[in-house]
Design an enzyme around this catalytic site. Sequence first.
Site, short mmCIF file in Angstrom:
data_model
loop_
_atom_site.label_atom_id
_atom_site.label_comp_id
_atom_site.label_asym_id
_atom_site.label_seq_id
_atom_site.Cartn_x
_atom_site.Cartn_y
_atom_site.Cartn_z
CD GLU A 256 -2.85 -1.32 2.34
OE1 GLU A 256 -2.89 -0.39 3.15
OE2 GLU A 256 -3.54 -2.35 2.43
CG ASP B 136 -12.82 -8.66 1.73
OD1 ASP B 136 -12.73 -7.75 0.88
OD2 ASP B 136 -12.31 -8.55 2.85
CG ASN C 14 -0.78 -6.91 -1.39
OD1 ASN C 14 -1.42 -7.47 -2.27
ND2 ASN C 14 -1.22 -6.78 -0.15
CD GLU D 281 -4.77 -7.67 1.71
OE1 GLU D 281 -5.65 -6.91 2.18
OE2 GLU D 281 -3.56 -7.42 1.81
CG HIS E 48 -10.06 -5.50 0.58
ND1 HIS E 48 -10.27 -6.64 1.33
CD2 HIS E 48 -8.75 -5.18 0.75
CE1 HIS E 48 -9.15 -6.99 1.93
NE2 HIS E 48 -8.21 -6.12 1.60
O1 G3I Z 1 -5.42 -8.35 18.98
C1 G3I Z 1 -5.90 -7.11 19.46
C2 G3I Z 1 -6.75 -7.30 20.70
O2 G3I Z 1 -5.95 -7.84 21.72
C3 G3I Z 1 -7.33 -5.97 21.12
O3 G3I Z 1 -8.20 -6.16 22.18
C4 G3I Z 1 -8.11 -5.33 19.97
C5 G3I Z 1 -8.63 -3.96 20.32
O4 G3I Z 1 -8.78 -3.14 19.19
O5 G3I Z 1 -7.24 -5.20 18.86
C6 G3I Z 1 -6.73 -6.44 18.39
O6 G3I Z 1 -5.91 -6.19 17.30
C7 G3I Z 1 -6.56 -5.88 16.10
C8 G3I Z 1 -6.10 -6.86 15.04
O7 G3I Z 1 -6.64 -6.50 13.78
C9 G3I Z 1 -6.52 -8.29 15.34
O8 G3I Z 1 -7.90 -8.40 15.35
C10 G3I Z 1 -6.15 -4.46 15.69
O9 G3I Z 1 -6.69 -3.52 16.62
C11 G3I Z 1 -6.67 -4.17 14.30
O10 G3I Z 1 -6.14 -2.92 13.88
C12 G3I Z 1 -6.22 -5.23 13.34
O11 G3I Z 1 -6.80 -4.98 12.10
C13 G3I Z 1 -6.17 -5.58 11.00
C14 G3I Z 1 -5.87 -4.51 9.96
O12 G3I Z 1 -5.29 -5.12 8.82
C15 G3I Z 1 -4.90 -3.48 10.50
O13 G3I Z 1 -4.70 -2.46 9.59
C16 G3I Z 1 -7.08 -6.63 10.41
O14 G3I Z 1 -7.23 -7.71 11.35
C17 G3I Z 1 -6.52 -7.15 9.10
O15 G3I Z 1 -7.48 -7.95 8.47
C18 G3I Z 1 -6.19 -5.99 8.19
O16 G3I Z 1 -5.62 -6.51 7.02
C19 G3I Z 1 -5.31 -5.52 6.02
C20 G3I Z 1 -4.10 -6.04 5.28
O17 G3I Z 1 -3.05 -6.31 6.17
C21 G3I Z 1 -3.66 -5.07 4.21
N1 G3I Z 1 -4.74 -4.69 3.33
C22 G3I Z 1 -5.97 -4.28 3.99
C23 G3I Z 1 -6.43 -5.31 4.99
C24 G3I Z 1 -7.75 -4.95 5.59
O18 G3I Z 1 -7.67 -3.78 6.35
#
Ligand code: G3I
Length: 453
Positions: A161, A268, A203, A266, A239
Amino acid sequence: MNLTSRSVSRTAIVSTVLAASLGATLIVTTSASAATTLGAAAAQTGRYYGTAVAAGKLGDSTYVNILNREFSMVTAENEMKWDATEPNRGQFNYTNGDRILNQALSNGKRVRGHALLWHQQQPGWARGLSGSDLRSAAINHVTQVASHYRGKIYAWDVVNEAFADGGSGGRRDSNLQRTGNDWIEAAFRAARAADPNAKLCYNDYNTDGINAKSTGVYTMVRDFKARGVPIDCVGLQSHLTNGPPGDYQANIQRFADLGVDVQITELDIAGSSQANGFSSVTRACMAVARCTGITVWGIRDTDSWRTGENPLLFDGSGNKKAAYTSTLNALNAGGTTVPGGPTTTPPDPGSGSCTASVSLNPWTGGFVATVTVTAGSSALTGWRVTTALPSGTTVTGSWSAVGSGTTGTVTWTNVDYNGAVAAGRSTEFGFQGSGSAEGLSPTCTAAAAREAR
Ligand code: G3I
């Protein structure tokens, strides 16, 4: 539909029935042995079908059953990102990334690494750096993480990105971008040096159709190819809502024409045309030989980052949705074959038989176990050894094999250089741990060499 120019899978039978009385030609396409899982269906044309996996869900049996049954490629959803792998500068933590990697490898899947450098999910210490200090920290991060996973990753998202949204077609402003425009190529060169066998990908999202942003990426990839900067693939995150843009296939094709693979990384799809959208994406990829695989960003709707949009192939209970069926059908309908040809899925079980014995060097509170794998009367192409560790025993390190975990029943799979064992000959691997390994009686089964990649 242009039936005459449509390709079909190797296993498909095309029969033509002349309905003479009507003076019409009816072409019936059926599949003699349509594959029944996404991974197997994609493998008929040499492609993979993958999913993002969260380490925290590997204890959920519904999730793991679908993962093991359907998918041939795995991406760590968050666990290989910078904040997860280097929470403090120079201190690396691979615990959860390794869990996902080992679960995948020991079940015959391959792994996409995601993502070495990204402006998001940076650890706090990196967000506070700039200039040459940030540049050297970033390149060191690439080198360390790619080296840790050397030989085990199919493709890395080296940079994620980095292009701006909107009409500029230029780079996104970020702390990494402010270290100099050459940060992306520096990252790719470092990744190649650290893991020469991994495909190296750029990516991004909103690059699915032909637009200013994807053209910016296209121009960078063309420049990298012209100047010999190592790049092997482009990831289109995809996405989407309802379906892909009309020029999706044309966009995939123009990247492929630059001499790189394209991967849908990715996927969806939200919206009411979801099932059609999934089949359109699948057909577009299948139509381009260098579109080598598709990854969906999660398994069940409840696993998706798009909360409430239900954009995936399985519902919250793990049931197959219409989008699953349309995807499977599109994969089974066939298409171009990727360079390198079809792969076999499920993996070749390998041939031969083997035995394993252990030699233990114990001390109070710990041990080193050296395991000898001996081929039977025919040669092995690969092997798997299972050890049932006593409760309270934890593996702390290993060599010359990839373990599926650190406690309980651990399956060890050969690495690249010791899978082939001639008839009657032996190879060794080992592990160390805390606790006791007294009475360990490992079992060995033959496996396909490719399971260890
Ligand atoms: O694990 C913690 C948890 O302990 C805590 O309580 C909670 C509170 O917010 O956060 C949890 O972590 C989160 C993590 O996902 C796991 O669920 C983070 O806050 C959250 O920011 C994180 O989001 C991820 C996101 O990337 C971050 O930018 C998503 O799971 C993940 O699917 C997403 O993936 C991205 C790709 O890497 C790049 N392209 C876009 C895609 C979708 O956004």
